[in-house]
Design a protein around this motif. Structure first.
Motif, PDB file in Angstrom:
ATOM      1  N   GLU A 142      10.448 -25.290  -5.079  1.00  0.00           N
ATOM      2  CA  GLU A 142      11.112 -26.027  -4.528  1.00  0.00           C
ATOM      3  C   GLU A 142      10.739 -26.354  -3.014  1.00  0.00           C
ATOM      4  OE1 GLU A 142      12.231 -29.564  -5.775  1.00  0.00           O
ATOM      5  OE2 GLU A 142      11.379 -28.450  -7.881  1.00  0.00           O
ATOM      6  N   SER A 143      11.296 -25.020  -3.038  1.00  0.00           N
ATOM      7  CA  SER A 143      10.962 -24.503  -1.321  1.00  0.00           C
ATOM      8  C   SER A 143      10.104 -25.081  -0.908  1.00  0.00           C
ATOM      9  CB  SER A 143      12.102 -22.962  -1.054  1.00  0.00           C
ATOM     10  OG  SER A 143      13.005 -23.189  -1.128  1.00  0.00           O
ATOM     11  N   GLU A 144       9.067 -23.766  -1.809  1.00  0.00           N
ATOM     12  CA  GLU A 144       7.593 -23.900  -1.083  1.00  0.00           C
ATOM     13  C   GLU A 144       6.723 -25.272  -1.518  1.00  0.00           C
ATOM     14  OE1 GLU A 144       3.456 -21.720  -2.907  1.00  0.00           O
ATOM     15  OE2 GLU A 144       5.412 -20.619  -2.926  1.00  0.00           O
ATOM     16  N   MET A 145       7.316 -26.824  -2.068  1.00  0.00           N
ATOM     17  CA  MET A 145       6.298 -27.585  -2.238  1.00  0.00           C
ATOM     18  C   MET A 145       7.182 -28.306  -0.921  1.00  0.00           C
ATOM     19  SD  MET A 145       6.690 -28.601  -6.525  1.00  0.00           S
ATOM     20  CE  MET A 145       7.121 -29.729  -6.262  1.00  0.00           C
ATOM     21  N   LEU A 146       8.930 -28.645  -0.501  1.00  0.00           N
ATOM     22  CA  LEU A 146       9.395 -28.593   0.110  1.00  0.00           C
ATOM     23  C   LEU A 146       8.538 -27.971   1.795  1.00  0.00           C
ATOM     24  CD1 LEU A 146      11.864 -30.556   1.561  1.00  0.00           C
ATOM     25  CD2 LEU A 146      12.641 -29.134   1.314  1.00  0.00           C
ATOM     26  N   ARG A 147       7.910 -27.471   1.985  1.00  0.00           N
ATOM     27  CA  ARG A 147       7.166 -26.763   2.803  1.00  0.00           C
ATOM     28  C   ARG A 147       6.562 -27.549   3.199  1.00  0.00           C
ATOM     29  NH1 ARG A 147       7.527 -21.312   1.916  1.00  0.00           N
ATOM     30  NH2 ARG A 147      10.055 -21.560   1.515  1.00  0.00           N
ATOM     31  N   ASP A 148       5.339 -27.736   2.397  1.00  0.00           N
ATOM     32  CA  ASP A 148       4.534 -28.017   1.999  1.00  0.00           C
ATOM     33  C   ASP A 148       4.472 -29.544   2.364  1.00  0.00           C
ATOM     34  OD1 ASP A 148       3.158 -25.853   1.598  1.00  0.00           O
ATOM     35  OD2 ASP A 148       3.069 -26.234  -0.540  1.00  0.00           O
ATOM     36  N   SER A 149       5.191 -30.161   2.196  1.00  0.00           N
ATOM     37  CA  SER A 149       5.556 -31.943   2.163  1.00  0.00           C
ATOM     38  C   SER A 149       5.818 -31.330   3.982  1.00  0.00           C
ATOM     39  CB  SER A 149       7.499 -32.409   1.175  1.00  0.00           C
ATOM     40  OG  SER A 149       6.423 -32.139  -0.309  1.00  0.00           O
ATOM     41  N   GLU A 150       6.883 -30.842   4.011  1.00  0.00           N
ATOM     42  CA  GLU A 150       7.384 -31.220   5.483  1.00  0.00           C
ATOM     43  C   GLU A 150       5.639 -30.640   6.230  1.00  0.00           C
ATOM     44  OE1 GLU A 150      10.211 -27.809   6.272  1.00  0.00           O
ATOM     45  OE2 GLU A 150      11.831 -29.125   5.342  1.00  0.00           O
ATOM     46  N   THR A 151       5.445 -30.008   6.000  1.00  0.00           N
ATOM     47  CA  THR A 151       4.316 -30.386   7.164  1.00  0.00           C
ATOM     48  C   THR A 151       2.994 -31.196   6.650  1.00  0.00           C
ATOM     49  OG1 THR A 151       3.506 -27.342   5.952  1.00  0.00           O
ATOM     50  CG2 THR A 151       1.703 -28.253   7.116  1.00  0.00           C
ATOM     51  N   GLU A 152       2.591 -31.659   5.608  1.00  0.00           N
ATOM     52  CA  GLU A 152       2.097 -33.079   5.584  1.00  0.00           C
ATOM     53  C   GLU A 152       2.727 -34.488   5.720  1.00  0.00           C
ATOM     54  OE1 GLU A 152       1.240 -33.776   0.875  1.00  0.00           O
ATOM     55  OE2 GLU A 152       0.458 -32.459   0.117  1.00  0.00           O
ATOM     56  N   LEU A 153       4.482 -34.298   6.018  1.00  0.00           N
ATOM     57  CA  LEU A 153       4.942 -35.465   6.386  1.00  0.00           C
ATOM     58  C   LEU A 153       4.502 -35.220   7.705  1.00  0.00           C
ATOM     59  CD1 LEU A 153       7.990 -36.045   4.721  1.00  0.00           C
ATOM     60  CD2 LEU A 153       6.522 -37.330   4.791  1.00  0.00           C
ATOM     61  N   ALA A 154       4.992 -34.322   8.617  1.00  0.00           N
ATOM     62  CA  ALA A 154       4.460 -34.184   9.821  1.00  0.00           C
ATOM     63  C   ALA A 154       3.638 -34.430  10.002  1.00  0.00           C
ATOM     64  CB  ALA A 154       4.500 -32.516  10.383  1.00  0.00           C
ATOM     65  N   ALA A 155       2.200 -33.542   9.508  1.00  0.00           N
ATOM     66  CA  ALA A 155       0.412 -34.226  10.392  1.00  0.00           C
ATOM     67  C   ALA A 155       0.871 -35.296  10.167  1.00  0.00           C
ATOM     68  CB  ALA A 155      -0.304 -33.486   9.189  1.00  0.00           C
ATOM     69  N   LEU A 156       1.465 -36.856   8.946  1.00  0.00           N
ATOM     70  CA  LEU A 156       1.070 -37.793   8.660  1.00  0.00           C
ATOM     71  C   LEU A 156       2.230 -38.528   9.544  1.00  0.00           C
ATOM     72  CD1 LEU A 156      -0.410 -40.095   7.195  1.00  0.00           C
ATOM     73  CD2 LEU A 156       2.602 -39.903   5.236  1.00  0.00           C
ATOM     74  N   LEU A 157       3.717 -37.928   9.844  1.00  0.00           N
ATOM     75  CA  LEU A 157       3.832 -38.636  11.558  1.00  0.00           C
ATOM     76  C   LEU A 157       3.077 -38.709  12.289  1.00  0.00           C
ATOM     77  CD1 LEU A 157       6.797 -40.357  11.816  1.00  0.00           C
ATOM     78  CD2 LEU A 157       7.571 -37.717  12.080  1.00  0.00           C
ATOM     79  N   ALA A 158       3.031 -37.512  12.744  1.00  0.00           N
ATOM     80  CA  ALA A 158       1.699 -37.254  14.282  1.00  0.00           C
ATOM     81  C   ALA A 158       0.805 -38.047  13.875  1.00  0.00           C
ATOM     82  CB  ALA A 158       1.714 -35.595  14.211  1.00  0.00           C
ATOM     83  N   ASP A 159      -0.163 -38.496  13.054  1.00  0.00           N
ATOM     84  CA  ASP A 159      -0.654 -39.173  12.939  1.00  0.00           C
ATOM     85  C   ASP A 159      -0.857 -40.674  13.084  1.00  0.00           C
ATOM     86  OD1 ASP A 159      -4.010 -39.510  12.127  1.00  0.00           O
ATOM     87  OD2 ASP A 159      -3.595 -40.440   9.975  1.00  0.00           O
ATOM     88  N   ARG A 160       0.529 -40.817  12.336  1.00  0.00           N
ATOM     89  CA  ARG A 160       0.748 -42.192  12.826  1.00  0.00           C
ATOM     90  C   ARG A 160       1.452 -42.794  14.497  1.00  0.00           C
ATOM     91  NH1 ARG A 160       2.952 -45.325   8.020  1.00  0.00           N
ATOM     92  NH2 ARG A 160       1.661 -44.910   6.457  1.00  0.00           N
TER      93      ARG A 160
END
Length: 146
Positions: free
Chosen positions: A118-136
């Motif tokens: 879950e931590s790994e998935m959360l980290r992966d999700s955080e990275t994706e979310l951060a990239a998505l947020l930055a992109d937006r």
């Protein structure tokens, strides 16, 4: 006067002794023999009774000893069964404790593994979310700045 007739006296004496001999020979002796035999049979019966009573008492004592021995043996068997049951119960408890400990260890490992996953998935999700947020943010900032 009184006269004694010798022939009558001799005949009376002979009759008396003859009657005495016949009574003794055919009545008193067989009667005494019968009474002696009867007394002997009675004594034999009494002796047999005494022996039978002694045998009964000996058998009762033997039976009582066997009963006590059987009771002691039964107590010993019951004690062995109780001891074996206690050992089986202890072994079952030990096995249950061991099984519970192993189950807890597996559950902890599973929980740790799931937490890491879950931590790994959360980290992966955080990275994706951060990239998505930055992109937006970047795309909305460019759109707002133009």
């Amino acid at each position: 006067m009184l006269s004694i007739n010798i022939s009558e006296l001799v005949l009376t004496a002979i009759s008396f002794f003859l009657l005495f001999f016949l009574l003794k020979r055919f009545l008193y002796d067989p009667l005494l023999r019968f009474m002696a035999e009867r007394n002997a049979r009675i004594e034999e019966g009494l002796d047999a009774e005494k022996q039978a009573l002694a045998a009964v008492q000996a058998n009762e004592m033997l039976l009582e000893a066997k009963r006590k021995e059987s009771m002691d043996q039964a107590k010993h068997i019951a004690e062995q069964a109780r001891s074996a049951d206690e050992q089986r119960r202890e072994a079952a408890l030990q096995q249950a404790r061991q099984s519970a400990g192993e189950s807890r260890s597996r559950a902890r490992e599973e929980v740790c593994r799931l937490q890491e996953s879950e931590s790994e998935m959360l980290r992966d999700s955080e990275t994706e979310l951060a990239a998505l947020l930055a992109d937006r943010l970047l795309s909305s900032g460019y759109a707002a700045g133009e």
